[in-house]
Each structure stands twice: as structure tokens, then as C-alpha cells.
Design an enzyme around this catalytic site. Structure first.
Site, PDB file in Angstrom:
ATOM      1  N   ASP A 101       0.837  -1.192   0.000  1.00 48.32           N
ATOM      2  CA  ASP A 101       0.000   0.000   0.000  1.00 48.32           C
ATOM      3  C   ASP A 101       0.877   1.249   0.000  1.00 48.32           C
ATOM      4  OD1 ASP A 101      -2.161  -1.712   0.189  1.00 48.32           O
ATOM      5  OD2 ASP A 101      -2.277  -1.539   2.380  1.00 48.32           O
ATOM      6  N   ILE A 102       0.293   2.375  -0.356  1.00 50.60           N
ATOM      7  CA  ILE A 102       1.039   3.619  -0.453  1.00 50.60           C
ATOM      8  C   ILE A 102       1.666   4.035   0.879  1.00 50.60           C
ATOM      9  CG2 ILE A 102      -1.016   5.045  -0.037  1.00 50.60           C
ATOM     10  CD1 ILE A 102       0.156   7.058  -2.082  1.00 50.60           C
TER      11      ILE A 102
END
Length: 236
Positions: free
Chosen positions: A105-106
Site C-alpha cells: 500500500d502507499i
């Protein structure tokens, strides 16, 4: 890239040029195969052929493998209109065919593997291979023995019919644990912690299938995998 392949495909891929422009260059006689001008886009070439564009050699570098220490704020994608991608951190030629073996995920940091070897990355991402991925997790609430027990047995995720596969869970402190899972469900670690009434504050991946993140890599840095690390993934 698989060989034999068309000349225009090879030049476009290795030279990182649009196929339409490549076809024009070939037609004009700017491309040579083994020292001879070739004006046939469909000419089949092999990995051992010497290809030049405007008298400069084009070399296919073969299968390549990198580990990256992903920082926050980068997305695991080849292209993204809103955010920088992990590929923006790689100063390497011919990245068109590369992909990420196990996305993050970011806001998650840590180990990302990037390669152009689809068979190799399949060994990591296929659920049948059950390659463990290990995360350091900082939580909002205190980690209880009951939560550790549930994680080790498998927990029920929202909108999932089956329990997660048994995880390896080790408490590192009141608000920290090391968690190893062999699945890759969407936001799985965050959802697993939510299932035991907790919340992930920070998430960092340190290992994939036995490949350990190099401690010498600062956030945003990368290096090629060693031969030993490449072989680890293919080991049964």
C-alpha cells in the site's frame, strides 16, 4: 522478452521508443542486424543477434531482479496519475517489461521485489506456493495473547467466507509484533488486525519468501538481487 521476436518489437522495447517511430526508422535503414541494414519490421531475431540503431548497439539485458526499500508515499504500480511510483526510484534502462512481485500500500514501507521474470514472480504471488511475507506491525492498541492466538489460528476477514491461513505472530512489545502470512489478500494485514479488534499504525515488510530486506538500503534505495537470493524463491 521472448525470443525469437520481431525486429520492430525488439527495437521498440530495448530502445524504449513507440512502435510507430521504430517502423519508420527501420524503413529508413537506421537499423542493422549483425552489421547488415534490415528494412523488414517482421524480421525474426534471436538473443544472440547484434542489433544497432543509428550505429549504436541495442542490448537486451536479460532477466533482472531488484529489491527496493519502499518509502511511504509511493505506489506499487508502473504508472499512476496522482502519485509517484516505485519505478520512479529505479535508474535502470529498459524497464518497460518490469513488474512488482508483491505490492505494498502507499503508506506501507519496506521490501518490494521488481523483476521482468514472470515465472519467477509467480513463485512469490501464487497462493499455491505459500511463500511467507513478514511484516513489522505497530498497533494502536496493546497486543494481547488472545489476539496472537487468533492470528496463529486464522481469523475471519470482513466479506470473506474462509478464515485466513494460520499466520506466524510474535509480540515484540506492547504495541509491536512481527507477522508472517502466506496469502496476499487486499489489505490483509490491516484487516487481520482489525479482526482482532486492533488497528495498524505503521506497517513495514522485511522479508518475502526468505529474501530479507538489506539493512544497508535506506528508504528509496535499491540493489540487484544476488544469485543466492534469486535461487531462494525457486527453491521448493
Amino acid at each position: 522478452m521472448k525470443f525469437p521476436c520481431r525486429l520492430d518489437k525488439f527495437v521498440s522495447n530495448v530502445g524504449e521508443l513507440p512502435r510507430t517511430k521504430v517502423k519508420s526508422l527501420i524503413k529508413k535503414g537506421n537499423v542493422a542486424v549483425n552489421g547488415l541494414i534490415c528494412k523488414k519490421n517482421e524480421q525474426q531475431i534471436t538473443a544472440s543477434d547484434d542489433i544497432t540503431l543509428n550505429d549504436k548497439p541495442l542490448k537486451y539485458l536479460g532477466k533482472r531482479y531488484f529489491m527496493l526499500n519502499k518509502p511511504q508515499g509511493y505506489v506499487c504500480a508502473n504508472h499512476d496519475e496522482l502519485h509517484p511510483t516505485v519505478f520512479d526510484l529505479l535508474d535502470e534502462p529498459n524497464l518497460k517489461d518490469f513488474h512488482i512481485a508483491g505490492r505494498l500500500d502507499i503508506d506501507t514501507t519496506g521490501l518490494v521485489l521488481i523483476t521482468n521474470d514472470g515465472d519467477w514472480s509467480h513463485q512469490i504471488t501464487s497462493p499455491k506456493k505459500q511463500k511467507f511475507k513478514t511484516y513489522l506491525v505497530e498497533t494502536k492498541e496493546i497486543i494481547t495473547e488472545e489476539a496472537l492466538f487468533d492470528l496463529r489460528q486464522g481469523v475471519a476477514l470482513h466479506n470473506e467466507k474462509q478464515l485466513t491461513r494460520p499466520a506466524q505472530a510474535e509480540a515484540l512489545g506492547k504495541y509491536a509484533l512481527r507477522l508472517s502470512i502466506c496469502e496476499g489478500k487486499y489489505h490483509q494485514v490491516k484487516r487481520m488486525l482489525a479482526a482482532v479488534e486492533n488497528h495498524v499504525v505503521e506497517l513495514h515488510r522485511e522479508n518475502i519468501g526468505g529474501i530479507e530486506l538489506d539493512n544497508d538500503l535506506e528508504a528509496g534505495q535499491y540493489r540487484p538481487l544476488t544469485e543466492h537470493e534469486i535461487r531462494i524463491i525457486n527453491a521448493i
